[in-house]
Design a protein around this motif. Structure first.
Motif, PDB file in Angstrom:
ATOM      1  N   ARG A  13      68.504  67.983  30.180  1.00 33.61           N
ATOM      2  CA  ARG A  13      67.087  68.148  30.491  1.00 33.61           C
ATOM      3  C   ARG A  13      66.469  66.768  30.675  1.00 33.61           C
ATOM      4  NH1 ARG A  13      64.412  72.397  30.783  1.00 33.61           N
ATOM      5  NH2 ARG A  13      65.996  73.595  29.725  1.00 33.61           N
ATOM      6  N   GLU A  64      64.525  68.868  22.669  1.00 26.10           N
ATOM      7  CA  GLU A  64      63.240  68.868  23.370  1.00 26.10           C
ATOM      8  C   GLU A  64      62.061  69.004  22.408  1.00 26.10           C
ATOM      9  OE1 GLU A  64      61.096  70.890  27.242  1.00 26.10           O
ATOM     10  OE2 GLU A  64      62.991  71.698  26.542  1.00 26.10           O
ATOM     11  N   SER A 108      59.222  69.365  32.428  1.00 28.76           N
ATOM     12  CA  SER A 108      60.572  69.530  31.897  1.00 28.76           C
ATOM     13  C   SER A 108      61.471  70.034  33.026  1.00 28.76           C
ATOM     14  CB  SER A 108      60.551  70.520  30.737  1.00 28.76           C
ATOM     15  OG  SER A 108      61.842  70.699  30.227  1.00 28.76           O
TER      16      SER A 108
END
Length: 117
Positions: A13, A64, A108
């Protein structure tokens, strides 16, 4: 580098984060304390022409939420005042108008492949 070929750096990510310049240093330090690698790019806001920083953060799976928590704690919104001319006045008198600035805008992105050349 292919993430499957290098298990020590499995980035899946990418966070692109736009923060106000005055919050950027504290955000970067907090993220680095938690082991995140950050690339910082100078940028400028279009609406008010304010200086910003764009942070690029590569994340492995499951990290995250920690990055977002660091950003919440270090990139706060604040009220500032700008002078806006009063339209109904015979003279162009500036009127202080409150605006909310700051915080973080987070994008994201899923990383399917990355490679270092």
């Amino acid at each position: 580098m292919n993430p499957e070929a290098n298990p020590t750096f499995p980035v899946d990510r990418l966070l692109m984060v736009v923060v106000q310049a005055q919050d950027a240093d504290s955000a970067v330090m907090a993220l680095e304390r938690h082991g995140f690698t950050i690339t910082r790019l100078p940028s400028q806001g279009g609406f008010l022409g304010r200086r910003n920083a764009t942070l690029l953060i590569g994340l492995p799976a499951g990290r995250e939420e920690q990055a977002l928590q660091d950003l919440r704690e270090n990139c706060r919104q604040r009220v500032e005042y700008i002078a806006v001319p009063l339209e109904s006045a015979p003279l162009a008198l500036p009127v202080p108008t409150p605006i909310t600035v700051g915080g973080a805008t987070v994008f994201s992105l899923v990383v399917e492949h990355f490679e270092e050349v």
